[in-house]
Scaffold this motif. Structure first.
Motif, PDB file in Angstrom:
ATOM      1  N   ASP A 206       0.885  -1.168   0.000  1.00 58.04           N
ATOM      2  CA  ASP A 206       0.000   0.000   0.000  1.00 58.04           C
ATOM      3  C   ASP A 206       0.916   1.210   0.000  1.00 58.04           C
ATOM      4  O   ASP A 206       1.639   1.432   0.968  1.00 58.04           O
ATOM      5  N   ASN A 207       0.892   1.985  -1.072  1.00 54.10           N
ATOM      6  CA  ASN A 207       1.954   2.969  -1.326  1.00 54.10           C
ATOM      7  C   ASN A 207       1.514   4.389  -1.000  1.00 54.10           C
ATOM      8  O   ASN A 207       1.227   5.202  -1.869  1.00 54.10           O
ATOM      9  N   SER A 208       1.475   4.693   0.300  1.00 52.25           N
ATOM     10  CA  SER A 208       0.991   6.002   0.729  1.00 52.25           C
ATOM     11  C   SER A 208       1.933   7.124   0.325  1.00 52.25           C
ATOM     12  O   SER A 208       1.480   8.235   0.010  1.00 52.25           O
ATOM     13  N   TYR A 209       3.257   6.866   0.330  1.00 45.57           N
ATOM     14  CA  TYR A 209       4.193   7.928  -0.053  1.00 45.57           C
ATOM     15  C   TYR A 209       3.998   8.314  -1.513  1.00 45.57           C
ATOM     16  O   TYR A 209       4.141   9.483  -1.880  1.00 45.57           O
ATOM     17  N   ALA A 210       3.635   7.339  -2.328  1.00 50.76           N
ATOM     18  CA  ALA A 210       3.411   7.610  -3.752  1.00 50.76           C
ATOM     19  C   ALA A 210       2.169   8.463  -3.987  1.00 50.76           C
ATOM     20  O   ALA A 210       1.966   8.968  -5.095  1.00 50.76           O
ATOM     21  N   ARG A 211       1.343   8.635  -2.966  1.00 52.70           N
ATOM     22  CA  ARG A 211       0.158   9.479  -3.088  1.00 52.70           C
ATOM     23  C   ARG A 211       0.408  10.905  -2.625  1.00 52.70           C
ATOM     24  O   ARG A 211      -0.498  11.738  -2.653  1.00 52.70           O
TER      25      ARG A 211
ATOM     26  N   GLU B 261       3.813  14.973  -6.243  1.00 54.39           N
ATOM     27  CA  GLU B 261       4.820  14.361  -7.127  1.00 54.39           C
ATOM     28  C   GLU B 261       6.173  15.063  -7.064  1.00 54.39           C
ATOM     29  O   GLU B 261       7.187  14.496  -7.478  1.00 54.39           O
TER      30      GLU B 261
ATOM     31  N   ARG C 140       9.008   8.866 -10.271  1.00 53.93           N
ATOM     32  CA  ARG C 140       8.574   7.489 -10.520  1.00 53.93           C
ATOM     33  C   ARG C 140       9.460   6.860 -11.596  1.00 53.93           C
ATOM     34  O   ARG C 140       9.639   7.438 -12.665  1.00 53.93           O
TER      35      ARG C 140
ATOM     36  N   TYR D 132       1.801  14.083   6.968  1.00 53.41           N
ATOM     37  CA  TYR D 132       2.036  12.676   6.629  1.00 53.41           C
ATOM     38  C   TYR D 132       2.976  12.028   7.639  1.00 53.41           C
ATOM     39  O   TYR D 132       2.744  10.903   8.094  1.00 53.41           O
TER      40      TYR D 132
END
Length: 492
Positions: free
Chosen positions: A16-21, A24, A29, A210
């Motif tokens: 579950d990729n919370s940092y990727a949310r 940007e 990426r 966060y």
């Protein structure tokens, strides 16, 4: 179910990729750069189990490909994190120059941890580097990080090391490797410095929120949640650095990009454990001025925390003067917090349960004698624990005899039994540490001869450093004296 999903389910990947949310601007990426011929060299079986991963599946070709960066597992969202920080006091744009965050694994207990590949190829932050890593430094990180975990010191962990079948050039040609690192997160002081310097105030707030939600949810409920964040990070670092000092650990490169806000030890480059007790000890070949010497680690930690506090000023208060005062008050608590943790730990190492004013002078007198007589740090406390006071020059001196009498008198003033004192000392003083010569011996066998048996035996001994077993005796022995001081290198 697709083939990739079937493999992920079989292996136990649960991303579950919370940092990727997050915004940007905080990352780039990209996928890892594939390698020629990946081979699994070492796998941390107990860590894999705690992560909910299938030990057998991880050793299969498809999953070795994941650990090498040749295949992206289902559910991951690979990215390189951006950060900018102070290296030896100088501010630079940094970022993951040879690492990628595959994603966040949710463990069977619901814990969220980062899964990162180190040595996985070039990124936008490589700054001219090749993005790769050599086998020796990756095995060093595996050994030292696992030893730190066994010592009870908060740390990132090492899941696996894979050789790439490719050579990399440093000062010479070396075998390439990739380390899979597990961390509470990779949010650093330098992550905040990057956002503070080049991003928006809104994104600074997003990052702070966060970090609070991920690591310090209890502080989020405080009247000033951002002051709470600063205070909690300071608390964690005070405890961490005290444990470093108590174990004789020298990080080597305490740049702000190497201070994790989770309170874990991160980035094992030119690190080492001290043999002969000397507060001025430096191992890193690049630390010419001794900025990160053993005795300087608490001071540098406070300096790094001050840099973190600077990034939070816009969030602490609308009035800059008041924000600075709040930050300074918080930072000023670090020294006392560190000292309390260190003094409590030193009392434990000497079997002292309660507190007396003169305890600190008793401790410092011993340390001064150890420095004067070039006594080994770990083995001195090991000998005191075992009551075997015949193997060191220190123990035959008049000063030590006088100190020993004072120590015994101090122990007599507390109510705890001798058995309790002995147990406290055993749990506070490791019988063994990853001795530098033993680490080098393991690395040389692995890198030059592809013999991993030496490392496996070392790891086995280090997995329970407080056992005081007969099998560990060999690992407590000191190296032969050398005219050349021990030096470590960052391996980048």
């Amino acid at each position: 179910m697709t083939e990739k999903k079937e493999i992920a389910a079989k292996t136990g990947w649960n991303f579950d990729n919370s940092y990727a949310r997050l915004p940007e601007s905080l990352f780039s990426r990209l996928n890892p750069t594939p390698v020629r011929s990946p081979k699994l060299i070492v796998l941390n079986h107990s860590l894999a189990a705690s992560l909910g991963l299938n030990d057998s599946a991880l050793q299969q070709k498809d999953e070795v490909a994941v650990l090498a960066g040749n295949r992206v597992p289902e559910g991951s969202a690979p990215l390189a994190q951006a950060y900018a920080g102070h290296q030896f006091g100088h501010f630079n744009m940094l970022g993951d120059g040879r690492a990628l965050l595959l994603g966040e694994q949710i463990t069977p207990l619901g814990k969220r941890v980062d899964i990162q590949l180190k040595g996985s190829g070039r990124t936008p932050y490589s700054r001219g580097g090749d993005g790769r890593a050599a086998l020796g430094p990756m095995l060093r990180e595996y050994i030292i990080s696992e030893a730190m975990h066994a010592l009870g010191i908060a740390t990132t962990r090492s899941l696996a090391v894979v050789t790439t079948g490719e050579s990399i050039i440093r000062e010479t040609e070396l075998p390439g490797a990739i380390l899979t690192r597990v961390a509470a997160s990779h949010i650093r002081v330098a992550t905040f410095q990057y956002v503070s310097a080049w991003d928006t105030a809104q994104n600074l707030r997003v990052l702070a929120d966060y970090t609070l939600d991920r690591h310090y949810p209890e502080a989020a409920a405080k009247e000033n949640r951002y002051l709470g964040l600063l205070q909690e990070v300071i608390k964690r670092q005070a405890e961490l650095i005290a444990k470093w000092q108590l174990a004789g650990f020298i990080h080597g490169v305490m740049n702000t990009d190497n201070m994790a806000l989770s309170g874990e030890t991160i980035d094992y480059g030119p690190c080492a454990f001290m043999d002969t007790y000397d507060p001025a000890t430096v191992f890193s070949s690049i630390d010419i001025q001794g900025r990160y010497a053993y005795a300087n680690q608490p001071r540098i930690a406070a300096w790094n925390l001050a840099r973190f506090a600077e990034t939070l000023l816009p969030l602490l208060h609308d009035n800059e003067t008041q924000a600075i005062e709040m930050a300074e008050d918080a930072i000023s608590d670090f020294t006392d917090m560190f000292h309390r943790h260190w003094l409590s730990g030193m009392r434990g190492k000497l079997g002292i349960f309660n507190e007396e004013v003169q305890d600190e002078s008793l401790i410092k007198d011993l340390l001064e004698m150890m420095q004067q007589h070039r006594a080994d740090y770990t083995n001195t406390f090991r000998a005191l624990t075992l009551g075997k006071l015949e193997d060191m020059a220190l123990f035959s001196t008049v000063e030590f005899a006088q100190w020993h009498e004072q120590w015994q008198t101090r122990l007599d003033r507390q109510q705890e039994s001798q058995a309790s004192v002995h147990q406290l000392m055993r749990s506070s003083n490791p019988a063994i540490i990853p001795r530098n010569h033993r680490v080098e011996e393991a690395l040389e066998a692995a890198v030059k001869q592809e013999d991993y048996g030496v490392m496996e035996q070392l790891l086995k001994a280090l997995s329970n450093p407080f056992a005081y077993s007969a099998e560990q005796e060999i690992y407590s022995a000191l190296p032969e004296e050398s005219a050349c001081p021990y030096r470590t290198f960052c391996g980048t």
